[in-house]
Design an enzyme around this catalytic site. Structure first.
Site, PDB file in Angstrom:
ATOM      1  N   ILE A   1      91.139  25.440  20.140  1.00  0.00           N
ATOM      2  CA  ILE A   1      91.068  24.130  20.802  1.00  0.00           C
ATOM      3  C   ILE A   1      90.126  24.194  22.005  1.00  0.00           C
ATOM      4  CG2 ILE A   1      92.433  22.364  21.986  1.00  0.00           C
ATOM      5  CD1 ILE A   1      94.830  23.533  20.229  1.00  0.00           C
TER       6      ILE A   1
ATOM      7  N   ASN B   1     105.387  32.267  19.935  1.00  0.00           N
ATOM      8  CA  ASN B   1     105.154  33.274  20.976  1.00  0.00           C
ATOM      9  C   ASN B   1     106.043  32.941  22.175  1.00  0.00           C
ATOM     10  OD1 ASN B   1     103.648  31.589  22.959  1.00  0.00           O
ATOM     11  ND2 ASN B   1     102.265  31.384  21.205  1.00  0.00           N
TER      12      ASN B   1
ATOM     13  N   ASP C   1      97.087  32.136  17.076  1.00  0.00           N
ATOM     14  CA  ASP C   1      95.755  32.348  16.507  1.00  0.00           C
ATOM     15  C   ASP C   1      95.742  32.127  15.002  1.00  0.00           C
ATOM     16  OD1 ASP C   1      94.359  32.971  18.867  1.00  0.00           O
ATOM     17  OD2 ASP C   1      95.373  34.915  18.934  1.00  0.00           O
TER      18      ASP C   1
ATOM     19  N   LYS D   1      85.284  36.178  27.617  1.00  0.00           N
ATOM     20  CA  LYS D   1      85.940  35.036  26.957  1.00  0.00           C
ATOM     21  C   LYS D   1      85.332  33.717  27.428  1.00  0.00           C
ATOM     22  CE  LYS D   1      90.156  35.604  25.876  1.00  0.00           C
ATOM     23  NZ  LYS D   1      91.587  35.859  25.930  1.00  0.00           N
TER      24      LYS D   1
ATOM     25  N   PRO E   1      92.338  26.557  14.404  1.00  0.00           N
ATOM     26  CA  PRO E   1      91.186  26.114  15.208  1.00  0.00           C
ATOM     27  C   PRO E   1      91.368  26.572  16.644  1.00  0.00           C
ATOM     28  CG  PRO E   1      92.684  24.283  14.780  1.00  0.00           C
ATOM     29  CD  PRO E   1      93.187  25.445  13.961  1.00  0.00           C
TER      30      PRO E   1
HETATM   31  O1  C5P Z   1      91.489  33.710  22.719  1.00  0.00           O
HETATM   32  P1  C5P Z   1      92.683  33.566  23.604  1.00  0.00           P
HETATM   33  O2  C5P Z   1      93.896  33.089  22.891  1.00  0.00           O
HETATM   34  O3  C5P Z   1      92.971  34.796  24.427  1.00  0.00           O
HETATM   35  O4  C5P Z   1      92.220  32.459  24.649  1.00  0.00           O
HETATM   36  C1  C5P Z   1      93.108  31.854  25.496  1.00  0.00           C
HETATM   37  C2  C5P Z   1      92.594  30.505  25.881  1.00  0.00           C
HETATM   38  O5  C5P Z   1      92.139  29.799  24.716  1.00  0.00           O
HETATM   39  C3  C5P Z   1      93.673  29.611  26.446  1.00  0.00           C
HETATM   40  O6  C5P Z   1      93.062  28.721  27.351  1.00  0.00           O
HETATM   41  C4  C5P Z   1      94.205  28.883  25.229  1.00  0.00           C
HETATM   42  O7  C5P Z   1      94.809  27.650  25.588  1.00  0.00           O
HETATM   43  C5  C5P Z   1      92.952  28.706  24.407  1.00  0.00           C
HETATM   44  N1  C5P Z   1      93.169  28.704  22.951  1.00  0.00           N
HETATM   45  C6  C5P Z   1      93.014  27.525  22.228  1.00  0.00           C
HETATM   46  N2  C5P Z   1      93.148  27.521  20.871  1.00  0.00           N
HETATM   47  C7  C5P Z   1      93.422  28.659  20.210  1.00  0.00           C
HETATM   48  C8  C5P Z   1      93.590  29.873  20.923  1.00  0.00           C
HETATM   49  C9  C5P Z   1      93.453  29.858  22.302  1.00  0.00           C
HETATM   50  O8  C5P Z   1      92.760  26.485  22.840  1.00  0.00           O
HETATM   51  N3  C5P Z   1      93.548  28.637  18.896  1.00  0.00           N
END
Ligand code: C5P
Length: 401
Positions: free
Chosen positions: A305, A208, A276, A337, A303
């Site tokens: 994180i 990305n 994702d 969220k 996963p």
């Molecule tokens: O669900 P989304 O990607 O929008 O959420 C963003 C937040 O979740 C950010 O803080 C990102 O670092 C964290 N995140 C994560 N692991 C993932 C996806 C997002 O830690 N697989």
């Protein structure tokens, strides 16, 4: 106060250079070691002999001095200090610093270092007030450079106004403040940053557009407040900060493993743009174009994180901060969220193209906590980082009552 602190003092070429001699004396009285660097113009005002006699050590004067390079290279010189002080900082030196020029020893040291920097400007009032100097001041402040003075007063040139170098004891006080332990001293903070790369085959990957700029700025701001930062970064465009415990990873699963290995931490700031999805099984050799049609890519979920760290039953960091980049219904989506992932705070921003935030230098964020939403004004990303770091320091501070 300054016992065993190492100061690299750059003396620029101005009449105020004579005050740098007293500054050396005052710093040494307080136990600091002063390594002096005299610019060529500075040497027109004070002699290398008087500077080195007061400092009790060699004065560095020229970039191309081969003896110096053999003893201590200019890069090493620039990094072997707790603080670099420029006094007097002339209009010329400040312009060079703002531009990133490196034509002599002093400017090269200033460009080659990541050591905190304090400058004591000294110049004629018109030069100080000139738009060019004011632009340079804004740039230098934006770069995190600290200022001592200048003061208002009579000048050697007979004029009156701002531009007079701060007095040695005022500079000493600014140095003591700059070297004071930050509020996050002794705190261990995990920061994730950058994108992740998820391999499709040995040469292709899913990625990305995250540059890692905001995560890097946050890590820097936390370090500046004294935190021990564990920086776990995917393959980002920009260089990682200096002075952190750096862990480079490629994939989301590697990032999670590095984060879990970093525990326990006092706080976790998840600024990474984690993919994702990954391939359910990445091909072991390069996928070929075939006549039989297009490849079918099968995905598996990575996963989360942030959610994993937030929902740990044992060893959960006291503060977990996530990020939300949204294009629609920012506050509602980010609030949901925060609850879904179980983190304490969400830093939310609107990344619709019209905002110019994605890939830009500024950010306008909402800070969402359990007590509600705060809208921060639009500001440079490093200011957002500094403000967030201060909030983190406040949140981790022991109760005072
Ligand atoms: O669900 P989304 O990607 O929008 O959420 C963003 C937040 O979740 C950010 O803080 C990102 O670092 C964290 N995140 C994560 N692991 C993932 C996806 C997002 O830690 N697989």
């Amino acid at each position: 106060m300054l016992a065993s602190k190492r100061i690299l003092l750059i003396i620029g070429g101005g009449i105020a250079a004579f005050k740098a001699l007293d500054l050396i004396r005052r710093l040494r009285e307080r136990g600091a070691t002063v390594t002096p660097v005299l610019t060529r113009a500075g040497a027109e005002f004070v002699t290398p002999l008087s500077v080195s006699a007061l400092a009790g050590r060699k004065v560095f004067t020229d970039l191309f001095d081969l003896t110096d390079e053999a003893e201590m290279g200019h890069i090493e010189l620039s990094r072997s200090a707790d603080l670099i002080v420029v006094a007097p900082a002339t209009a010329d030196l400040m312009a060079k610093m703002a531009q990133g020029q490196a034509g002599d020893l002093a400017s090269t040291l200033l460009l080659a270092t990541d050591t905190p920097l304090l400058i004591a400007p000294a110049m004629n009032v018109r030069m100080w007030q000139h738009k060019a100097t004011q632009r340079n001041i804004d740039t230098l402040r934006g770069d995190g450079i600290m200022f001592a003075g200048p003061n208002d007063g009579d000048m050697a040139c007979g004029e009156h106004g701002p531009g007079r170098m701060a007095e040695p004891l005022e500079i000493v006080a600014a140095i003591e403040t700059a070297l004071a332990d930050g509020p996050l001293k002794g705190r261990r903070i995990l920061v994730t940053s950058g994108p992740t790369h998820e391999p499709i085959d040995p040469v292709r990957y899913i990625a990305n557009r995250s540059s890692g700029a905001q995560g890097t700025a946050i890590a820097r701001a936390l370090s500046a407040l004294g935190a021990d930062v564990v920086f776990v970064t995917g393959p980002a465009d920009i260089a990682p900060p200096e002075g952190v415990d750096l862990h480079r990873v490629e994939t989301a699963r590697e990032m999670l493993a590095a984060c879990e290995a970093a525990l326990p931490v006092d706080a976790a700031i998840c600024a990474a743009a984690v993919a994702d999805w990954r391939m359910a099984s990445a091909a072991m050799s390069k996928m070929k174009k075939t006549a039989g049609g297009l490849p079918q890519l099968e995905f598996a979920e990575n996963p989360d994180i942030l959610a994993t760290l937030s929902q740990r039953t044992q060893g959960r960091p006291a503060l977990v901060v996530g990020f939300a980049a949204e294009t629609d219904d920012l506050e509602a989506n980010a609030t949901a969220k925060r609850l879904r992932k179980g983190c304490d705070w969400i830093v939310a921003n609107d990344v619709s193209a019209a905002t110019g935030i994605m890939g830009g230098t500024e950010n306008a964020v909402l800070l969402i906590t359990d007590t509600g939403t705060e809208a921060w004004p639009r500001m440079p990303k490093d200011r957002v980082a500094a403000r967030l770091a201060q909030r983190i320091a406040d949140a981790l501070a022991p109760e005072t009552q």
